[in-house]
Design an enzyme around this catalytic site. Structure first.
Site, PDB file in Angstrom:
ATOM      1  N   HIS A 130      16.533  43.408  49.782  1.00  0.00           N
ATOM      2  CA  HIS A 130      17.429  43.750  50.886  1.00  0.00           C
ATOM      3  C   HIS A 130      18.360  42.596  51.254  1.00  0.00           C
ATOM      4  O   HIS A 130      19.582  42.737  51.282  1.00  0.00           O
ATOM      5  CB  HIS A 130      16.628  44.147  52.133  1.00  0.00           C
ATOM      6  CG  HIS A 130      15.865  45.424  51.973  1.00  0.00           C
ATOM      7  ND1 HIS A 130      16.256  46.426  51.118  1.00  0.00           N
ATOM      8  CD2 HIS A 130      14.740  45.877  52.578  1.00  0.00           C
ATOM      9  CE1 HIS A 130      15.395  47.429  51.207  1.00  0.00           C
ATOM     10  NE2 HIS A 130      14.468  47.115  52.065  1.00  0.00           N
ATOM     11  N   ASP A 151      18.270  50.976  46.881  1.00  0.00           N
ATOM     12  CA  ASP A 151      17.977  50.094  48.009  1.00  0.00           C
ATOM     13  C   ASP A 151      18.662  50.727  49.213  1.00  0.00           C
ATOM     14  O   ASP A 151      19.887  50.699  49.322  1.00  0.00           O
ATOM     15  CB  ASP A 151      18.518  48.680  47.756  1.00  0.00           C
ATOM     16  CG  ASP A 151      18.156  47.701  48.877  1.00  0.00           C
ATOM     17  OD1 ASP A 151      17.866  48.166  49.988  1.00  0.00           O
ATOM     18  OD2 ASP A 151      18.177  46.489  48.643  1.00  0.00           O
ATOM     19  N   HIS A 152      17.873  51.307  50.110  1.00  0.00           N
ATOM     20  CA  HIS A 152      18.480  52.100  51.183  1.00  0.00           C
ATOM     21  C   HIS A 152      19.379  51.270  52.087  1.00  0.00           C
ATOM     22  O   HIS A 152      20.257  51.811  52.760  1.00  0.00           O
ATOM     23  CB  HIS A 152      17.398  52.806  52.010  1.00  0.00           C
ATOM     24  CG  HIS A 152      16.598  51.893  52.890  1.00  0.00           C
ATOM     25  ND1 HIS A 152      15.483  51.231  52.450  1.00  0.00           N
ATOM     26  CD2 HIS A 152      16.755  51.548  54.182  1.00  0.00           C
ATOM     27  CE1 HIS A 152      14.989  50.506  53.434  1.00  0.00           C
ATOM     28  NE2 HIS A 152      15.733  50.682  54.497  1.00  0.00           N
TER      29      HIS A 152
END
Length: 484
Positions: free
Chosen positions: A240, A177-178
């Protein structure tokens, strides 16, 4: 101030989907920047793998063009770029068949770190894992990186976990998950657990509420087909924003260790209460000026998919009982901005009288576009005329506080890819964490589908549907203004 470069051991990194959009925009430029920083030793290599029929030289041309387009400043170092391109090779293969796999097995080296980045749709995860096993590449030195969406509900996430677990152990699986690679997101833990100033106040006794906003000014763009099947809840909220919620709400881990951190995040998800229907607002952006509406962009005139979602959540544990968490995310909003705001309670008694107004401290963690941390404090307004109070920010924007070299800090993909090579899973989601997040999310989605609710329209460039404002107003609170 410049970031300290920590070398990594020699590695082979295979990028499945190596000609895809994510590889072109993010993965390949990130690898080049890490090469420039000196983290890729002389024997480390990158191997692109995709269906496209091209040779290694053509792939190098593709990568050169990608880096020149998405990071022209880095690409201006022509000598470094040529050297980096010399580390690249390419294999054309069929993810569901046998073509190309013998060649790939001959390309990667045994006895060193071998990482396989699944930059493809989740429907191919199982096929890739199976073939890595069949062709002898799924050994104890191997690790795989999988991109979201990791399933679209609890059942599919469990199926994906089972499929990967047939050939890889949990410590070999990196669910990326960037958002967790952003400098400010990681600073959440430093601010909380490295400063005695904040941690004693980090609870329902002192915190009135917490707001988490991830606002985008763009529409769905070229992702219409995917987005219309996912929507804002699956695309952003379930992963996110859930991760940001976990980091802001979790208990102190015993140590800064991958499983210790993820154990505490999992506890937060499992302590989340079910969300009542009147605590969720969905929206869909409408046409504004020359900007088309959502349905036009996804080419589905009857779409009931949300491009905006806001909700109020509660965590039933001793630290947060009674403290609401307000989360919102959406496309075509007023500005592109992501932040977490910890809004503290007012002082229990004001010695300055009613004329001094209402004041409270707000700690704001800014995630994008300008990363930094801001603490709002109350002071006396300068000048004569009595005790007038005003709120002013103590601002630590990274670019200002740490100097111009702070722009050289690794971006999210750079940091996370290097963490994969190091074997550090702290910033990656564990399988049980993903499943717990879906177990909380699924009833919310099922609820509005059963009720047949259509998303509320909102104007492009606004703050979202009116009911999302009422979600706060009815509690006597306000969303913070969306601003970069």
């Amino acid at each position: 101030m410049v970031s300290r470069v920590i070398p990594v051991d020699p590695f082979d990194l295979v990028v499945f989907g190596g000609t895809g959009d994510l590889a072109r925009r993010k993965i390949l430029p990130a690898l080049f920047r890490r090469f420039q920083a000196g983290q890729m030793g002389e024997s480390s290599r990158v191997i692109g793998a995709a269906r496209s029929d091209m040779d290694a030289e053509a792939y190098r041309g593709f990568v050169r063009a990608a880096i020149e387009e998405f990071d022209p400043q880095a690409a201006s170092d022509s000598a470094a770029l040529e050297e980096f391109l010399g580390r690249l090779s390419y294999v054309a293969l069929d993810a569901k068949g046998t073509a190309g796999w013998d060649k790939l097995a001959g390309e990667v080296s045994a006895g060193r770190i071998r990482a396989f980045y699944f930059s493809v749709g989740p429907g191919l995860f199982g096929d890739l894992a199976q073939r890595l096993h069949d062709y002898g590449m799924a050994d104890h030195d191997s690790r795989i990186v999988v991109e979201k969406p990791f399933g679209r509900d609890l059942a599919s996430a469990r199926a994906l976990n089972r499929g990967l677990a047939q050939h890889f152990q949990e410590h070999q699986i990196y669910r990326i998950d960037h958002y967790l690679g952003k400098e400010t997101v990681q600073n959440l833990m430093a601010v909380r657990f490295g400063n005695m100033l904040f941690e004693p106040l980090w609870n329902s006794q002192y915190v009135d509420h917490i707001q988490i906003t991830v606002a985008e000014s763009v529409g769905v763009g070229g992702r219409g087909d995917y987005y219309d099947r996912a929507g804002a809840m699956r695309d952003m909220m379930q992963n996110h924003l859930m991760q940001l919620l976990c980091l802001i709400a979790m208990e102190p881990p015993a140590k800064f260790d991958p499983d210790a951190v993820r154990d505490e995040k999992l506890k937060v998800i499992r302590a989340l209460d079910p969300v009542a229907p009147d605590n969720v607002v969905r929206g869909q952006y409408q046409a504004e000026g020359d900007k088309p509406d959502y349905c036009t962009q996804v080419e589905n005139p009857d779409s009931r998919t949300e491009s905006f979602v806001a909700l109020k959540a509660h965590i039933s544990n001793w630290r947060w009982a009674g403290t609401p968490f307000y989360l919102r995310t959406g496309k075509r909003l007023k500005d592109r901005a992501s932040e977490i705001a910890v809004v503290f309670k007012e002082a229990p008694h004001s010695i300055f009288g009613a004329g001094a107004g209402r004041h409270r401290n707000i700690l704001t963690i800014k995630l994008q576009p300008n990363e930094g941390i801001e603490l709002g404090v109350t002071i006396k307004e300068p000048g004569p005329g009595g005790m007038r109070l005003i709120d002013v920010p103590l601002d630590m924007t990274f670019a200002e506080a740490l100097g111009p070299d702070s722009a050289d800090f690794p971006d999210a993909y750079e940091r996370l890819i290097m963490d994969v090579i190091r074997g550090n899973q702290t910033l990656f989601m564990r399988g049980d964490e993903v499943e717990a997040a879906w177990a909380w999310t699924d009833p919310i989605i099922e609820g509005w589908e059963e009720r047949g609710e259509a998303p509320q329209p909102y104007a492009s460039g606004s703050a979202g549907p009116d009911d999302s404002l009422m979600l706060m107003h009815r509690d006597g609170r306000r969303w913070r203004e969306i601003k970069p």
